[in-house]
Design a protein around this motif. Structure first.
Motif, PDB file in Angstrom:
ATOM      1  N   LEU A 259      78.084  38.352 -77.856  1.00 24.54           N
ATOM      2  CA  LEU A 259      77.126  38.259 -76.814  1.00 24.54           C
ATOM      3  C   LEU A 259      76.830  39.396 -76.199  1.00 24.54           C
ATOM      4  CD1 LEU A 259      75.821  35.979 -75.172  1.00 24.54           C
ATOM      5  CD2 LEU A 259      77.882  35.901 -73.909  1.00 24.54           C
ATOM      6  N   PRO A 260      75.617  39.965 -75.714  1.00 23.12           N
ATOM      7  CA  PRO A 260      75.537  41.120 -74.914  1.00 23.12           C
ATOM      8  C   PRO A 260      76.355  41.016 -73.539  1.00 23.12           C
ATOM      9  CG  PRO A 260      73.353  40.551 -75.808  1.00 23.12           C
ATOM     10  CD  PRO A 260      74.363  39.381 -76.249  1.00 23.12           C
ATOM     11  N   SER A 261      76.717  42.268 -72.929  1.00 23.84           N
ATOM     12  CA  SER A 261      77.467  42.126 -72.019  1.00 23.84           C
ATOM     13  C   SER A 261      76.494  41.687 -70.895  1.00 23.84           C
ATOM     14  CB  SER A 261      77.839  43.469 -71.566  1.00 23.84           C
ATOM     15  OG  SER A 261      78.865  44.013 -72.506  1.00 23.84           O
ATOM     16  N   PRO A 262      77.121  40.853 -70.013  1.00 22.98           N
ATOM     17  CA  PRO A 262      76.088  40.356 -68.825  1.00 22.98           C
ATOM     18  C   PRO A 262      75.818  41.658 -67.823  1.00 22.98           C
ATOM     19  CG  PRO A 262      78.330  39.957 -68.369  1.00 22.98           C
ATOM     20  CD  PRO A 262      78.523  40.407 -69.762  1.00 22.98           C
ATOM     21  N   ASP A 263      74.714  41.220 -66.921  1.00 19.10           N
ATOM     22  CA  ASP A 263      74.353  42.389 -66.133  1.00 19.10           C
ATOM     23  C   ASP A 263      74.653  42.085 -64.860  1.00 19.10           C
ATOM     24  OD1 ASP A 263      72.886  44.581 -65.117  1.00 19.10           O
ATOM     25  OD2 ASP A 263      70.920  43.588 -64.952  1.00 19.10           O
ATOM     26  N   LYS A 264      75.797  42.821 -64.203  1.00 18.70           N
ATOM     27  CA  LYS A 264      76.300  42.739 -62.970  1.00 18.70           C
ATOM     28  C   LYS A 264      77.007  41.180 -62.785  1.00 18.70           C
ATOM     29  CE  LYS A 264      73.314  45.913 -60.698  1.00 18.70           C
ATOM     30  NZ  LYS A 264      72.283  45.874 -59.979  1.00 18.70           N
ATOM     31  N   LYS A 265      77.492  40.813 -63.880  1.00 16.74           N
ATOM     32  CA  LYS A 265      78.342  39.514 -63.925  1.00 16.74           C
ATOM     33  C   LYS A 265      77.561  38.197 -63.884  1.00 16.74           C
ATOM     34  CE  LYS A 265      82.855  41.068 -61.939  1.00 16.74           C
ATOM     35  NZ  LYS A 265      83.869  40.701 -61.589  1.00 16.74           N
ATOM     36  N   LYS A 266      76.124  38.594 -64.402  1.00 21.50           N
ATOM     37  CA  LYS A 266      75.122  37.480 -64.458  1.00 21.50           C
ATOM     38  C   LYS A 266      74.561  37.643 -65.796  1.00 21.50           C
ATOM     39  CE  LYS A 266      73.332  37.034 -59.671  1.00 21.50           C
ATOM     40  NZ  LYS A 266      72.273  36.867 -58.904  1.00 21.50           N
ATOM     41  N   TYR A 267      74.354  36.028 -66.176  1.00 22.57           N
ATOM     42  CA  TYR A 267      73.690  35.824 -67.443  1.00 22.57           C
ATOM     43  C   TYR A 267      72.346  35.567 -67.520  1.00 22.57           C
ATOM     44  CZ  TYR A 267      78.751  36.323 -68.873  1.00 22.57           C
ATOM     45  OH  TYR A 267      80.062  36.710 -69.004  1.00 22.57           O
ATOM     46  N   SER A 268      71.458  36.240 -68.469  1.00 22.43           N
ATOM     47  CA  SER A 268      70.091  35.773 -68.421  1.00 22.43           C
ATOM     48  C   SER A 268      69.868  34.556 -69.481  1.00 22.43           C
ATOM     49  CB  SER A 268      69.146  37.096 -68.974  1.00 22.43           C
ATOM     50  OG  SER A 268      69.638  37.253 -70.398  1.00 22.43           O
ATOM     51  N   LYS A 269      68.684  34.225 -69.479  1.00 23.01           N
ATOM     52  CA  LYS A 269      68.194  32.981 -70.125  1.00 23.01           C
ATOM     53  C   LYS A 269      68.419  33.415 -71.574  1.00 23.01           C
ATOM     54  CE  LYS A 269      64.204  30.167 -70.616  1.00 23.01           C
ATOM     55  NZ  LYS A 269      62.896  30.010 -70.309  1.00 23.01           N
ATOM     56  N   GLU A 270      68.254  34.507 -71.986  1.00 16.24           N
ATOM     57  CA  GLU A 270      68.496  35.063 -73.505  1.00 16.24           C
ATOM     58  C   GLU A 270      70.231  34.939 -73.756  1.00 16.24           C
ATOM     59  OE1 GLU A 270      65.527  38.359 -75.159  1.00 16.24           O
ATOM     60  OE2 GLU A 270      66.609  38.870 -73.325  1.00 16.24           O
ATOM     61  N   HIS A 271      70.915  35.315 -72.699  1.00 14.15           N
ATOM     62  CA  HIS A 271      72.405  35.035 -72.984  1.00 14.15           C
ATOM     63  C   HIS A 271      72.798  33.820 -73.219  1.00 14.15           C
ATOM     64  CE1 HIS A 271      72.913  38.836 -70.483  1.00 14.15           C
ATOM     65  NE2 HIS A 271      73.797  39.074 -71.604  1.00 14.15           N
ATOM     66  N   VAL A 272      72.037  32.933 -72.453  1.00 13.36           N
ATOM     67  CA  VAL A 272      72.250  31.299 -72.834  1.00 13.36           C
ATOM     68  C   VAL A 272      71.767  30.882 -74.335  1.00 13.36           C
ATOM     69  CG1 VAL A 272      71.648  28.958 -71.927  1.00 13.36           C
ATOM     70  CG2 VAL A 272      72.224  30.816 -70.440  1.00 13.36           C
ATOM     71  N   LEU A 273      70.754  31.535 -74.360  1.00 18.12           N
ATOM     72  CA  LEU A 273      70.038  31.168 -76.000  1.00 18.12           C
ATOM     73  C   LEU A 273      71.154  31.662 -77.030  1.00 18.12           C
ATOM     74  CD1 LEU A 273      66.390  31.841 -75.347  1.00 18.12           C
ATOM     75  CD2 LEU A 273      67.289  29.581 -75.555  1.00 18.12           C
ATOM     76  N   ILE A 274      71.668  32.803 -76.852  1.00 16.07           N
ATOM     77  CA  ILE A 274      72.719  33.529 -77.823  1.00 16.07           C
ATOM     78  C   ILE A 274      73.848  32.397 -77.875  1.00 16.07           C
ATOM     79  CG2 ILE A 274      74.217  35.140 -78.310  1.00 16.07           C
ATOM     80  CD1 ILE A 274      71.138  35.914 -79.114  1.00 16.07           C
ATOM     81  N   LEU A 275      74.490  31.847 -76.621  1.00 14.05           N
ATOM     82  CA  LEU A 275      75.482  31.192 -76.587  1.00 14.05           C
ATOM     83  C   LEU A 275      75.203  29.824 -77.132  1.00 14.05           C
ATOM     84  CD1 LEU A 275      76.598  31.827 -72.870  1.00 14.05           C
ATOM     85  CD2 LEU A 275      77.879  32.043 -74.802  1.00 14.05           C
ATOM     86  N   ILE A 276      74.066  29.380 -77.117  1.00 11.27           N
ATOM     87  CA  ILE A 276      73.938  28.019 -77.923  1.00 11.27           C
ATOM     88  C   ILE A 276      74.073  28.348 -79.412  1.00 11.27           C
ATOM     89  CG2 ILE A 276      71.996  26.401 -78.402  1.00 11.27           C
ATOM     90  CD1 ILE A 276      70.993  26.926 -75.489  1.00 11.27           C
ATOM     91  N   PHE A 277      73.413  29.340 -79.878  1.00 12.57           N
ATOM     92  CA  PHE A 277      73.615  29.767 -81.448  1.00 12.57           C
ATOM     93  C   PHE A 277      75.140  29.606 -81.699  1.00 12.57           C
ATOM     94  CE2 PHE A 277      69.163  31.646 -81.729  1.00 12.57           C
ATOM     95  CZ  PHE A 277      68.544  30.942 -82.455  1.00 12.57           C
ATOM     96  N   ILE A 278      75.769  30.523 -80.735  1.00 14.81           N
ATOM     97  CA  ILE A 278      77.321  30.494 -81.223  1.00 14.81           C
ATOM     98  C   ILE A 278      77.793  29.222 -81.047  1.00 14.81           C
ATOM     99  CG2 ILE A 278      79.336  31.565 -80.106  1.00 14.81           C
ATOM    100  CD1 ILE A 278      77.792  33.761 -79.013  1.00 14.81           C
ATOM    101  N   TYR A 279      77.642  28.426 -80.276  1.00 14.12           N
ATOM    102  CA  TYR A 279      78.146  26.991 -80.053  1.00 14.12           C
ATOM    103  C   TYR A 279      77.993  26.246 -81.533  1.00 14.12           C
ATOM    104  CZ  TYR A 279      78.811  22.135 -78.988  1.00 14.12           C
ATOM    105  OH  TYR A 279      79.292  21.033 -78.996  1.00 14.12           O
TER     106      TYR A 279
END
Length: 196
Positions: free
Chosen positions: A71-91
């Motif tokens: 997962l790409p690192s968050p930006d200032k401890k915040k996760y974008s919609k793209e982060h969430v989509l990657i997390l769904i794939f990982i799940y």
């Protein structure tokens, strides 16, 4: 045994009809803090839990995914919609793939398409893949019914009181063999990424 195998199969087939995925439009368009991400994922994927107390995603998991470059690192401890989509794939992948395999699979995607504003992006990839998987539900129903019918024809010489369990064991074995073979194929494809 107290379970009725036919009722169990009907329940499984009904659950396949209800298989759904998190739609990108349901993901907030604002960046989320980690607690918000875990709460969102838990609420959206709770129907996939085996046991009510199971965790979909924890802070430790997210930190490890970022540390291991899944997962790409968050930006200032915040996760974008793209982060969430990657997390769904990982799940979905973590149920049957190792972390290094998931990394080998997702790293090229995140390098090429994460925060991409020209052409394909993570959201468009996600939409395409999940629309394809949703279309497979009817095929899965047919396959399960066929495997179940095969399993019911096993152990005809076993004592009648043992047949129900042995039929279920046969059914589980057929499903497991299918998963085993597909997992082997997936691993070979992932291994081919690194041999290029």
């Amino acid at each position: 045994m107290t379970i009725n195998p036919d009722d169990m199969l009907k329940s499984i087939l009904d659950s396949i009809s209800r298989i759904d995925y998190i739609k990108p439009d349901d993901i907030p368009n604002i960046d989320l803090y980690m607690d918000q991400v875990t709460t969102f994922m838990d609420s959206q994927l709770k129907s996939s839990k085996r046991h009510p107390e199971d965790k979909i995603l924890t802070k430790t998991m997210i930190n490890n995914y970022a540390k291991n470059h899944l997962l790409p690192s968050p930006d200032k401890k915040k996760y974008s919609k793209e982060h969430v989509l990657i997390l769904i794939f990982i799940y979905y992948f973590k149920g049957f793939l190792s972390i290094p395999d998931i990394q080998a699979l997702l790293e090229p995607l995140t390098k090429q398409y994460f925060k991409n504003t020209d052409g394909l992006c993570i959201e468009s990839l996600y939409r395409e893949v999940f629309s394809m998987e949703k279309a497979q539900a009817e095929h899965m129903r047919t396959d399960l019914e066929e495997k179940y019918a095969i399993a019911l024809n096993t152990f005809k010489d076993a004592p009648e009181e043992e047949q129900e369990f042995l039929h279920l064991f046969s059914f589980i074995s057929l499903l497991s063999f299918d998963v085993y073979v597909k997992k082997q194929i997936i691993e070979k494809i992932i291994d081919s990424f690194s041999s290029d």
